[in-house]
Structure formats: C-alpha cells, structure tokens
Design an enzyme around this catalytic site. Structure first.
Site, PDB file in Angstrom:
ATOM      1  N   ARG A   1       0.919  -1.320  -0.228  1.00  0.00           N
ATOM      2  CA  ARG A   1       0.102  -0.063   0.130  1.00  0.00           C
ATOM      3  C   ARG A   1       0.840   1.390  -0.037  1.00  0.00           C
ATOM      4  O   ARG A   1       0.548   2.123  -0.766  1.00  0.00           O
ATOM      5  CB  ARG A   1      -0.869  -0.230   0.949  1.00  0.00           C
ATOM      6  CG  ARG A   1      -1.920   1.335   1.634  1.00  0.00           C
ATOM      7  CD  ARG A   1      -2.960   0.835   2.496  1.00  0.00           C
ATOM      8  NE  ARG A   1      -3.480   1.960   2.930  1.00  0.00           N
ATOM      9  CZ  ARG A   1      -4.449   2.460   2.592  1.00  0.00           C
ATOM     10  NH1 ARG A   1      -5.308   1.822   1.751  1.00  0.00           N
ATOM     11  NH2 ARG A   1      -5.000   3.555   3.131  1.00  0.00           N
TER      12      ARG A   1
ATOM     13  N   ILE B   1      -6.675   8.157  -1.075  1.00  0.00           N
ATOM     14  CA  ILE B   1      -6.766   6.630  -0.964  1.00  0.00           C
ATOM     15  C   ILE B   1      -7.592   6.079   0.194  1.00  0.00           C
ATOM     16  O   ILE B   1      -7.384   6.563   1.295  1.00  0.00           O
ATOM     17  CB  ILE B   1      -5.236   6.059  -1.000  1.00  0.00           C
ATOM     18  CG1 ILE B   1      -5.296   4.444  -0.997  1.00  0.00           C
ATOM     19  CG2 ILE B   1      -4.483   6.614   0.224  1.00  0.00           C
ATOM     20  CD1 ILE B   1      -3.729   4.130  -1.050  1.00  0.00           C
ATOM     21  N   SER B   2      -8.536   5.331  -0.200  1.00  0.00           N
ATOM     22  CA  SER B   2      -9.437   4.921   0.893  1.00  0.00           C
ATOM     23  C   SER B   2      -8.667   4.077   1.795  1.00  0.00           C
ATOM     24  O   SER B   2      -7.638   3.567   1.797  1.00  0.00           O
ATOM     25  CB  SER B   2     -10.829   4.153   0.138  1.00  0.00           C
ATOM     26  OG  SER B   2     -11.126   4.700  -0.960  1.00  0.00           O
ATOM     27  N   GLN B   3      -9.485   4.103   3.050  1.00  0.00           N
ATOM     28  CA  GLN B   3      -9.255   3.477   4.390  1.00  0.00           C
ATOM     29  C   GLN B   3      -8.994   1.990   4.077  1.00  0.00           C
ATOM     30  O   GLN B   3      -9.888   1.317   3.452  1.00  0.00           O
ATOM     31  CB  GLN B   3     -10.297   3.788   5.357  1.00  0.00           C
ATOM     32  CG  GLN B   3     -10.286   2.924   6.791  1.00  0.00           C
ATOM     33  CD  GLN B   3     -11.607   3.226   7.408  1.00  0.00           C
ATOM     34  OE1 GLN B   3     -12.807   3.044   6.746  1.00  0.00           O
ATOM     35  NE2 GLN B   3     -11.494   2.763   8.797  1.00  0.00           N
TER      36      GLN B   3
END
Ligand code: SAM
Length: 221
Positions: A39, A65-67
């Site tokens: 990530r 950027i999403s959780q």
C-alpha cells in the site's frame, strides 16, 4: 517512518490485516490480497509513514486513497472470482485496482484526473500488475468499449448508481458503489440476474465525489 524495506512493510501489513481487518472481513482471499499489496508504494513519499493507519489519506489533487477497511469490505462485497473481468471507476492511486487484480482475471480502471492517472499507471506497471489496464476519461459513463464486466466498483460518491454502469454489468454480475449525498453515503450492492437488478444497502461511508455526466456536476456541491 516507513522504510521501503519489504520486511518492515510486510510486518506493518500483517498488523493492518490482524488489527483492522480480521474479524470484520471474512474472506481469506481478500485478507491475503490486502497482505500482499504494498500500500505504501501507491502513495506520495511524504504520506508513506502513515500508509498502514486505519484511515483514508491524501494522494494529491484533492483526492484520497481509501481506508484499508473500506477497500477490503468493497472488495469482499464483489465476491471476485478468478475468471472475472472487473471495471473500477476512480483509479486514484491504483491501490484498489492492484488488490482486485490479485483476485480476478482482468481489471480495467478509469480516472478523470490526468496526474493521478499517470502516476497510478506508472506505479501499477513498476510493481508488475500486468492484468490492470488504466484509462483517462469520465468513468461515470463507464468504459463501454470493453463492456460487459462481471464486477464493477465505483470508488467515488455518486448521487445514484450511474445508468451506463448498470447497462455495462454482465448478467450474474455484481456492482458496489458509495451512493447518497455529497458528504454522506452508504455502500450499495447491485446484483444483476436474468436482466433484473437486486439492490441492498450496507456500510455508511464518506467518499470524494464522482464528478461527471452521471455523477455530481462538480467537486464542490
Ligand atoms: N480507488 C482509489 C485508490 O485505490 O486509490 C481511490 C479513489 S478516490 C477515493 C476517488 C477517485 O475517483 C479520485 O481519484 C477521483 O479523481 C476519481 N473520480 C471522480 N470522478 C470520476 C469520474 N467521473 N471518472 C473517473 N474517476 C473519477
């Protein structure tokens, strides 16, 4: 500070999976994909120290950027199979596309902001995600030239599920999107079977807006 050392980042990913995801995400395939994708390498260097925290993070151009949990839960809702072709609307960093690419045959992902599209395209290529194709266009009208898709994931908030995406969903296919108001949405799952659509609502969420013909008109309202 996160180093680019694979050992340290793998340790942090294990922690992410065990403390943030396991117990909330049942699919071992999804947990394994979340463990495998680095990530931090999808983020600008100054954000990498926070890469494995339980939150969305800025990636530039006012986008996020999403959780990790949101990436995992949306991926799990899709129930990806190895033979599936997927469309992602909202490439952003390319991270969600990379996770999905480990779980299905092919991912087409579309982004409307050129610098994000270019960076994600480069990152995905450098890291060897060869079954992901990136496109620069308004994804609210889908990607008709490559339809139909077994799976469609929208990673930006829409006022409604865009009609063209329903048309581009294969029979037997599944679509997941955050749908609702500009600052308050819930995840919706659409299943298409025999030409009929079944809809179910789940997790509350807040995404940046889908901006385009079938999204919000601009990023500000
Ligand atoms: N999935 C991304 C990731 O893994 O980093 C995060 C996506 S971010 C929450 C939402 C993205 O949707 C932003 O990059 C934004 O520019 C993009 N977006 C918004 N409207 C769009 C549209 N009409 N077509 C394509 N992308 C769009």
């Amino acid at each position: 500070m996160i180093s680019d050392s694979p050992d340290i980042s793998l340790h942090l990913r294990r922690m992410m999976v065990e403390t943030q995801l396991r117990g909330r995400i049942g699919s071992e395939r999804v947990l394994d994909a979340m463990l495998r994708v680095p990530r931090h390498l999808f983020m600008p260097p100054e954000i990498r120290p926070f890469a494995y925290e339980d939150r969305a993070l800025p990636i530039g151009e006012n986008q996020t950027i999403s959780q990790p949990f949101m990436v995992a839960v949306m991926t799990e809702m899709l129930e990806p199979r190895e033979t599936d072709r997927a469309l992602e609307v909202g490439t952003g960093s390319g991270y969600q596309a990379a996770v999905l690419s480990l779980l299905c045959r092919e991912v087409c992902t579309v982004e409307r902001i050129r610098p994000l599209y270019e960076r994600a395209t480069a990152t995905l290529a450098e890291l060897g995600y060869g079954n992901v194709s990136t496109y620069l266009s308004d994804g609210s009208i889908g990607l008709p030239d490559h339809a139909p898709y077994d799976l469609i994931i929208v990673t930006a908030a829409a006022p409604n599920v865009p009609e063209p995406l329903l048309e581009q969903l294969a029979d037997g296919g599944r679509l997941v999107a955050p749908v609702g108001l500009r600052y308050e949405q819930a995840l919706v799952l659409i299943e298409k079977a025999g030409g009929e659509f079944r809809q179910s609502w789940s997790t509350p969420c807040v995404f940046v807006p889908l901006v385009g013909r079938h999204g919000f008109l601009s990023g500000d309202e």
